[in-house]
Design a protein around this motif. Structure first.
Motif, mmCIF file in Angstrom:
data_model
loop_
_atom_site.group_PDB
_atom_site.id
_atom_site.type_symbol
_atom_site.label_atom_id
_atom_site.label_comp_id
_atom_site.label_asym_id
_atom_site.label_seq_id
_atom_site.Cartn_x
_atom_site.Cartn_y
_atom_site.Cartn_z
ATOM 1 N N PRO A 116 11.097 6.059 -10.398
ATOM 2 C CA PRO A 116 9.808 6.644 -10.003
ATOM 3 C C PRO A 116 8.694 5.605 -10.012
ATOM 4 N N GLY A 117 7.650 5.913 -9.259
ATOM 5 C CA GLY A 117 6.507 5.010 -9.253
ATOM 6 C C GLY A 117 5.553 5.293 -8.111
ATOM 7 N N VAL A 118 4.613 4.380 -7.937
ATOM 8 C CA VAL A 118 3.588 4.482 -6.887
ATOM 9 C C VAL A 118 3.699 3.254 -5.996
ATOM 10 N N TYR A 119 3.657 3.462 -4.690
ATOM 11 C CA TYR A 119 3.734 2.359 -3.740
ATOM 12 C C TYR A 119 2.427 2.250 -2.957
ATOM 13 N N ARG A 120 2.155 1.023 -2.491
ATOM 14 C CA ARG A 120 0.927 0.747 -1.736
ATOM 15 C C ARG A 120 1.268 -0.063 -0.499
ATOM 16 N N PHE A 121 0.985 0.479 0.668
ATOM 17 C CA PHE A 121 1.120 -0.290 1.905
ATOM 18 C C PHE A 121 -0.130 -1.153 2.056
ATOM 19 N N MET A 122 0.085 -2.453 2.230
ATOM 20 C CA MET A 122 -1.020 -3.419 2.220
ATOM 21 C C MET A 122 -1.147 -4.142 3.563
ATOM 22 N N GLY A 149 1.079 6.154 -2.082
ATOM 23 C CA GLY A 149 1.949 7.314 -2.240
ATOM 24 C C GLY A 149 2.769 7.184 -3.511
ATOM 25 N N LYS A 150 3.444 8.259 -3.894
ATOM 26 C CA LYS A 150 4.282 8.262 -5.088
ATOM 27 C C LYS A 150 5.722 8.548 -4.676
ATOM 28 N N ALA A 151 6.650 8.316 -5.584
ATOM 29 C CA ALA A 151 8.061 8.494 -5.236
ATOM 30 C C ALA A 151 8.897 8.785 -6.463
ATOM 31 N N THR A 152 9.947 9.566 -6.261
ATOM 32 C CA THR A 152 10.998 9.711 -7.265
ATOM 33 C C THR A 152 11.823 8.430 -7.321
ATOM 34 N N SER A 153 12.170 7.928 -6.146
ATOM 35 C CA SER A 153 12.857 6.642 -6.010
ATOM 36 C C SER A 153 12.022 5.767 -5.089
ATOM 37 N N LYS A 185 12.658 2.892 -3.970
ATOM 38 C CA LYS A 185 13.536 2.286 -2.961
ATOM 39 C C LYS A 185 13.765 3.233 -1.790
ATOM 40 N N ASP A 186 14.168 4.462 -2.081
ATOM 41 C CA ASP A 186 14.479 5.420 -1.017
ATOM 42 C C ASP A 186 13.222 5.864 -0.274
ATOM 43 N N ARG A 187 12.143 6.100 -1.037
ATOM 44 C CA ARG A 187 10.930 6.626 -0.413
ATOM 45 C C ARG A 187 10.314 5.627 0.547
ATOM 46 N N VAL A 188 10.178 4.386 0.141
ATOM 47 C CA VAL A 188 9.561 3.381 1.018
ATOM 48 C C VAL A 188 10.434 3.140 2.246
ATOM 49 N N ARG A 189 11.746 3.121 2.071
ATOM 50 C CA ARG A 189 12.643 2.925 3.218
ATOM 51 C C ARG A 189 12.540 4.069 4.225
ATOM 52 N N SER A 190 12.175 5.268 3.743
ATOM 53 C CA SER A 190 12.069 6.407 4.662
ATOM 54 C C SER A 190 10.965 6.212 5.695
ATOM 55 N N TYR A 191 10.004 5.327 5.422
ATOM 56 C CA TYR A 191 8.922 5.063 6.374
ATOM 57 C C TYR A 191 9.403 4.261 7.584
ATOM 58 N N PHE A 192 10.632 3.790 7.537
ATOM 59 C CA PHE A 192 11.161 3.008 8.653
ATOM 60 C C PHE A 192 12.294 3.750 9.364
ATOM 61 N N ALA A 193 12.386 5.073 9.135
ATOM 62 C CA ALA A 193 13.386 5.890 9.814
ATOM 63 C C ALA A 193 12.961 6.159 11.248
ATOM 64 N N ASN A 194 13.923 6.458 12.095
ATOM 65 C CA ASN A 194 13.631 6.694 13.513
ATOM 66 C C ASN A 194 12.818 7.964 13.753
ATOM 67 N N ASP A 195 12.919 8.937 12.823
ATOM 68 C CA ASP A 195 12.226 10.210 13.019
ATOM 69 C C ASP A 195 10.907 10.280 12.247
ATOM 70 N N THR A 238 6.896 3.682 -12.860
ATOM 71 C CA THR A 238 6.478 4.528 -13.979
ATOM 72 C C THR A 238 7.700 5.093 -14.691
ATOM 73 N N ASP A 239 7.457 5.687 -15.860
ATOM 74 C CA ASP A 239 8.568 6.243 -16.636
ATOM 75 C C ASP A 239 9.060 7.574 -16.086
ATOM 76 N N SER A 240 8.228 8.266 -15.306
ATOM 77 C CA SER A 240 8.593 9.593 -14.818
ATOM 78 C C SER A 240 7.848 9.886 -13.522
ATOM 79 N N VAL A 241 8.321 10.896 -12.807
ATOM 80 C CA VAL A 241 7.647 11.341 -11.586
ATOM 81 C C VAL A 241 6.277 11.922 -11.923
ATOM 82 N N LEU A 242 6.193 12.609 -13.061
ATOM 83 C CA LEU A 242 4.921 13.187 -13.477
ATOM 84 C C LEU A 242 3.858 12.110 -13.651
ATOM 85 N N GLU A 243 4.225 11.000 -14.266
ATOM 86 C CA GLU A 243 3.268 9.901 -14.438
ATOM 87 C C GLU A 243 2.939 9.235 -13.105
#
Length: 399
Positions: free
Chosen positions: A15-21, A30-34, A36-46, A70-75
């Protein structure tokens, strides 16, 4: 920015927070459970279907991605709100104006309440609130977050009859001095947590636990010990599930319907079925303002237009509407105008208002027929219920 640009960014499956710069400028947070998976989803075809043209433009403008684990999705949820407030990234503010965001407020009372307020109704009057936290993009996720926090630090809300919540351990009984003092401590702890100061909070709890044990108040010491354990082992399963559905792993169907009598008290609704199960927390109501009297097609257009102003709501994989050619053409026209590429299925009814046939992609109908009918029937029921409640209100006012 392309997917290959992420090769040098070691995104963790955490989990954590990502920043497009773009250079040193933060475009989007944005925030994410994963991460890795969440940021990669921004490059999907759909991406244009799932997030819309604004986010596609943001990804195009971005040059790199930074993140904070972060330690958790809540944080992550709380850190996301803190960073959006601090930096006000351009694409976050374009995606939603401040009035559409959600805030956690702690009231200024003898026994403060913890509430969720929309930006449009929020007053920053310091005589009413002792603390305001936000903005939080997702109302449903914020509700889930408060459920988790309330189990650790029980607090009062707007509920008029709080006996049930007291019995469930979600709201403390403050009838004696010791309980009232414990409640004040809970509020202080909630404020620390929403300020992103979890480690400081844990140290304060540990100190308090040791003090209570020294005073031989073992029951209270055990309560504080349990709070410490809960904070260090946060079980935010509900937030993880919600995050995965935002990432598109669940199949979401939205159905829209309207109800009116000669245009009076015209109302519209949105219902949601996700992976074959109704999701009532995501149902929405609309008091129609622009559609002409008895204009079912115009009502559908207004419902859809207003629904898709809310980019913070998870986008559907399939839209279900009543009616035949006219309704279908209008729904597709609205989606085209808004730049949304979402399939539409029409449920055509017979004279007895029973489903007779479908118009739409045959493969989707075959796969999701039961869920389509469920969403459609729920929309009809919900619209009628909402209309009747409005009618009862009108009759009471006339009396």
């Amino acid at each position: 920015m392309q997917l290959t640009d992420l090769q040098n960014t070691q995104l963790p499956d955490a989990p954590g927070v990502y920043r497009f710069m773009r250079g040193k400028t933060i475009l989007y947070i944005g925030k994410a459970t994963s991460l890795k998976d969440r940021v990669r989803s921004y490059f999907a075809n759909d991406l244009i279907k799932t997030r819309g043209p604004l986010i596609v433009d943001m990804v195009t403008q971005a040059q790199q991605v930074e993140f904070t684990q972060t330690d958790s999705v809540l944080e992550a949820l709380i850190l996301e709100a803190e960073l959006i407030k601090k930096h006000q990234p351009s694409y976050n503010t374009k995606e939603k104006d401040n009035k559409s965001y959600n805030f956690v407020v702690i009231t200024r009372e003898q026994f403060p309440r913890v509430l969720i307020e929309r930006g449009r109704t929020l007053s920053f009057d310091t005589t009413s609130y002792q603390a305001v936290y936000g903005p939080f993009p997702s109302q449903s996720q914020l509700y889930e977050a408060l459920k988790i926090i309330r189990k650790i630090f029980p607090f009062k809300t707007d509920a008029t009859d709080s006996r049930l919540y007291t019995q469930l351990g979600l709201e403390p009984d403050v009838t004696d001095a010791a309980a009232a003092q414990a409640y004040k401590e809970n509020i202080r702890h909630i404020k620390l947590f929403f300020a992103g100061r979890k480690q400081e909070l844990i140290r304060a709890l540990e100190k308090r636990m040791q003090q209570l044990a020294k005073e031989q108040q073992f029951e209270q010491a055990a309560r504080v010990r349990n709070q410490m354990f809960a904070l260090t082992h946060l079980r935010d399963v509900s937030l993880i599930k919600h995050e995965r559905v935002s990432a598109g792993t669940g199949f979401r169907i939205e159905a829209y319907d309207a109800a009116h009598l000669s245009g009076r008290n015209s109302v519209g609704v949105m219902t949601v079925v996700e992976d074959g199960t109704v999701k009532k927390a995501d149902y929405r109501k609309f008091v129609l303002k622009y559609a002409k009297r008895g204009d079912d097609v115009g009502s559908l257009e207004e419902i859809m237009t207003r629904r898709f102003r809310h980019d913070e709501w998870t986008f559907p994989d399939l839209i279900v509407v009543d009616g035949a050619t006219a309704q279908r053409n209008r729904a597709l026209a609205v989606l085209k105008q808004l730049g949304r590429q979402i399939p539409v299925v029409n449920v055509v009814k017979n004279d007895k208002h029973k489903p007779e046939r479908f118009i739409g992609p045959e493969a989707l109908v075959r796969t999701h027929q039961r869920a389509i009918l469920l969403a459609n029937s729920e929309a009809h029921r919900y619209a009628i219920d909402f209309y009747r409640s409005k009618q009862r209100g009108s009759l009471r006012r006339k009396k």
